[in-house]
Design a protein around this motif. Sequence first.
Motif, mmCIF file in Angstrom:
data_model
loop_
_atom_site.group_PDB
_atom_site.id
_atom_site.type_symbol
_atom_site.label_atom_id
_atom_site.label_comp_id
_atom_site.label_asym_id
_atom_site.label_seq_id
_atom_site.Cartn_x
_atom_site.Cartn_y
_atom_site.Cartn_z
ATOM 1 N N VAL A 116 -9.818 10.464 8.166
ATOM 2 C CA VAL A 116 -8.971 10.053 7.045
ATOM 3 C C VAL A 116 -8.552 8.597 7.221
ATOM 4 C CG1 VAL A 116 -6.748 10.421 5.880
ATOM 5 C CG2 VAL A 116 -8.149 12.392 6.548
ATOM 6 N N ILE A 117 -8.115 8.235 8.415
ATOM 7 C CA ILE A 117 -7.682 6.863 8.687
ATOM 8 C C ILE A 117 -8.845 5.890 8.527
ATOM 9 C CG2 ILE A 117 -6.869 5.313 10.507
ATOM 10 C CD1 ILE A 117 -5.076 7.726 11.414
ATOM 11 N N LYS A 118 -9.995 6.262 9.040
ATOM 12 C CA LYS A 118 -11.184 5.415 8.904
ATOM 13 C C LYS A 118 -11.501 5.165 7.421
ATOM 14 C CE LYS A 118 -15.661 6.347 10.404
ATOM 15 N NZ LYS A 118 -16.587 6.891 11.403
ATOM 16 N N GLU A 119 -11.451 6.221 6.630
ATOM 17 C CA GLU A 119 -11.719 6.098 5.194
ATOM 18 C C GLU A 119 -10.637 5.267 4.504
ATOM 19 O OE1 GLU A 119 -13.593 6.432 1.531
ATOM 20 O OE2 GLU A 119 -14.374 6.830 3.533
ATOM 21 N N ALA A 120 -9.378 5.447 4.908
ATOM 22 C CA ALA A 120 -8.285 4.670 4.307
ATOM 23 C C ALA A 120 -8.459 3.180 4.586
ATOM 24 C CB ALA A 120 -6.939 5.164 4.832
ATOM 25 N N ALA A 132 -8.948 17.306 4.291
ATOM 26 C CA ALA A 132 -9.567 18.478 4.908
ATOM 27 C C ALA A 132 -10.364 18.065 6.148
ATOM 28 C CB ALA A 132 -10.470 19.190 3.902
ATOM 29 N N GLN A 133 -10.544 16.782 6.335
ATOM 30 C CA GLN A 133 -11.255 16.252 7.511
ATOM 31 C C GLN A 133 -10.233 15.855 8.582
ATOM 32 O OE1 GLN A 133 -13.347 12.665 6.226
ATOM 33 N NE2 GLN A 133 -11.814 12.334 4.658
ATOM 34 N N ASN A 153 -5.287 14.123 -0.427
ATOM 35 C CA ASN A 153 -5.356 15.358 -1.190
ATOM 36 C C ASN A 153 -6.289 16.356 -0.504
ATOM 37 O OD1 ASN A 153 -4.835 17.082 -3.349
ATOM 38 N ND2 ASN A 153 -6.518 16.287 -4.561
ATOM 39 N N ALA A 154 -6.095 17.616 -0.817
ATOM 40 C CA ALA A 154 -6.973 18.708 -0.377
ATOM 41 C C ALA A 154 -6.588 19.945 -1.170
ATOM 42 C CB ALA A 154 -6.828 18.963 1.125
ATOM 43 N N HIS A 155 -7.350 21.006 -1.003
ATOM 44 C CA HIS A 155 -6.995 22.271 -1.643
ATOM 45 C C HIS A 155 -5.636 22.731 -1.130
ATOM 46 C CE1 HIS A 155 -10.769 22.905 -3.714
ATOM 47 N NE2 HIS A 155 -11.403 22.559 -2.608
ATOM 48 N N LYS A 156 -4.911 23.409 -1.971
ATOM 49 C CA LYS A 156 -3.562 23.861 -1.644
ATOM 50 C C LYS A 156 -3.537 24.675 -0.344
ATOM 51 C CE LYS A 156 -1.101 25.149 -5.139
ATOM 52 N NZ LYS A 156 -0.498 25.951 -6.228
ATOM 53 N N GLU A 157 -4.562 25.500 -0.113
ATOM 54 C CA GLU A 157 -4.590 26.332 1.088
ATOM 55 C C GLU A 157 -4.662 25.476 2.353
ATOM 56 O OE1 GLU A 157 -6.822 26.706 -1.520
ATOM 57 O OE2 GLU A 157 -5.652 28.296 -2.465
ATOM 58 N N VAL A 158 -5.419 24.405 2.323
ATOM 59 C CA VAL A 158 -5.537 23.504 3.475
ATOM 60 C C VAL A 158 -4.177 22.878 3.777
ATOM 61 C CG1 VAL A 158 -6.579 21.333 4.282
ATOM 62 C CG2 VAL A 158 -7.983 23.025 3.086
ATOM 63 N N ILE A 159 -3.513 22.414 2.733
ATOM 64 C CA ILE A 159 -2.218 21.755 2.912
ATOM 65 C C ILE A 159 -1.162 22.768 3.368
ATOM 66 C CG2 ILE A 159 -0.408 20.431 1.761
ATOM 67 C CD1 ILE A 159 -2.699 19.265 -0.028
ATOM 68 N N VAL A 176 0.856 -1.172 0.000
ATOM 69 C CA VAL A 176 0.000 0.000 0.000
ATOM 70 C C VAL A 176 0.894 1.224 0.000
ATOM 71 C CG1 VAL A 176 -1.729 1.334 1.279
ATOM 72 C CG2 VAL A 176 -1.851 -1.172 1.254
ATOM 73 N N ILE A 177 0.661 2.118 -0.952
ATOM 74 C CA ILE A 177 1.413 3.365 -1.010
ATOM 75 C C ILE A 177 0.473 4.496 -0.638
ATOM 76 C CG2 ILE A 177 2.739 4.961 -2.443
ATOM 77 C CD1 ILE A 177 2.399 1.410 -3.584
ATOM 78 N N VAL A 178 0.771 5.174 0.468
ATOM 79 C CA VAL A 178 0.019 6.353 0.878
ATOM 80 C C VAL A 178 0.753 7.528 0.241
ATOM 81 C CG1 VAL A 178 -0.862 7.716 2.794
ATOM 82 C CG2 VAL A 178 -0.645 5.224 3.036
ATOM 83 N N MET A 179 0.097 8.176 -0.724
ATOM 84 C CA MET A 179 0.757 9.165 -1.571
ATOM 85 C C MET A 179 0.105 10.528 -1.480
ATOM 86 S SD MET A 179 -0.689 8.236 -5.393
ATOM 87 C CE MET A 179 -0.422 9.890 -6.032
ATOM 88 N N GLY A 180 0.808 11.524 -1.988
ATOM 89 C CA GLY A 180 0.300 12.887 -2.046
ATOM 90 C C GLY A 180 1.429 13.876 -1.869
ATOM 91 N N VAL A 181 1.123 15.139 -2.048
ATOM 92 C CA VAL A 181 2.135 16.174 -1.875
ATOM 93 C C VAL A 181 2.534 16.266 -0.408
ATOM 94 C CG1 VAL A 181 1.328 17.493 -3.887
ATOM 95 C CG2 VAL A 181 0.455 18.051 -1.600
ATOM 96 N N SER A 182 3.605 16.958 -0.160
ATOM 97 C CA SER A 182 4.081 17.152 1.208
ATOM 98 C C SER A 182 3.006 17.845 2.038
ATOM 99 C CB SER A 182 5.345 18.006 1.171
ATOM 100 O OG SER A 182 5.908 18.091 2.451
ATOM 101 N N GLY A 183 2.880 17.425 3.301
ATOM 102 C CA GLY A 183 1.946 18.070 4.216
ATOM 103 C C GLY A 183 0.563 17.459 4.267
ATOM 104 N N THR A 184 0.328 16.372 3.538
ATOM 105 C CA THR A 184 -1.003 15.764 3.540
ATOM 106 C C THR A 184 -1.199 14.755 4.670
ATOM 107 O OG1 THR A 184 -0.275 14.110 1.913
ATOM 108 C CG2 THR A 184 -1.424 16.077 1.071
ATOM 109 N N GLY A 185 -0.135 14.406 5.368
ATOM 110 C CA GLY A 185 -0.259 13.454 6.474
ATOM 111 C C GLY A 185 0.041 12.023 6.081
ATOM 112 N N LYS A 186 0.821 11.837 5.029
ATOM 113 C CA LYS A 186 1.144 10.489 4.556
ATOM 114 C C LYS A 186 1.763 9.628 5.650
ATOM 115 C CE LYS A 186 3.805 12.045 1.293
ATOM 116 N NZ LYS A 186 3.655 13.508 1.412
ATOM 117 N N SER A 187 2.712 10.194 6.372
ATOM 118 C CA SER A 187 3.401 9.430 7.417
ATOM 119 C C SER A 187 2.458 9.068 8.557
ATOM 120 C CB SER A 187 4.585 10.227 7.970
ATOM 121 O OG SER A 187 5.499 10.499 6.938
#
Length: 178
Positions: free
Chosen positions: A159-163, A153-154, A108-114, A7-18
């Motif tokens: 997020v974890i529940k949805e993942a 954004a939640q 993912n989320a809007h840039k402002e959120v991240i 499983v690869i948890v992906m996205g731009v920096s700051g999305t909470g991947k780790s």
Amino acid sequence: MKDQVLVIVMGVSGTGKSSVGSVLASEKGWAFLEADDFHSREAKARMASGKPLDDEMRAPWIDRICAVLEQHRMNGSSVVLSCSALRAAHRDRFRATDYPICQFIFLNAHKEVIARRMAARENHFMPASLLDSQFDTLEWPTDETDIAEISVAQSLEEVIKEAIKQLRTQSTSTSRTS
């Protein structure tokens, strides 16, 4: 092994991947790998100074990650990898591993959120000033059916529940037959 999952948890920096990836790995009892740990000191220093990496600089990083994934696969381990995986070519490299199941969770989320999330975190080498370059580098996974997108954004708990829900759903539909 037939039951092995990558499983690869992906996205731009700051999305909470780790954060998401480590909880998923813990919940499943799988190994957790943090892609940032595979960056060279030079690459981290470059990013810390506000300069983005280019594809040539990312190539050895992806190679190191794939080598460790292969070791885990040979040992029979399922793995959750937290990795930006911004380029389709990087995602394809992960798909080319011999894991029977390979799936992606795209945070993912809007840039402002991240940007707000990045500004709030401490002790990370990736400055918020590189967020635009992250979005510029991201090749949107519009036609990649093994990727589930989740809004960050939640709350982290949501997020974890949805993942976890997406993992259950995807694992029944992404088994490989090769």
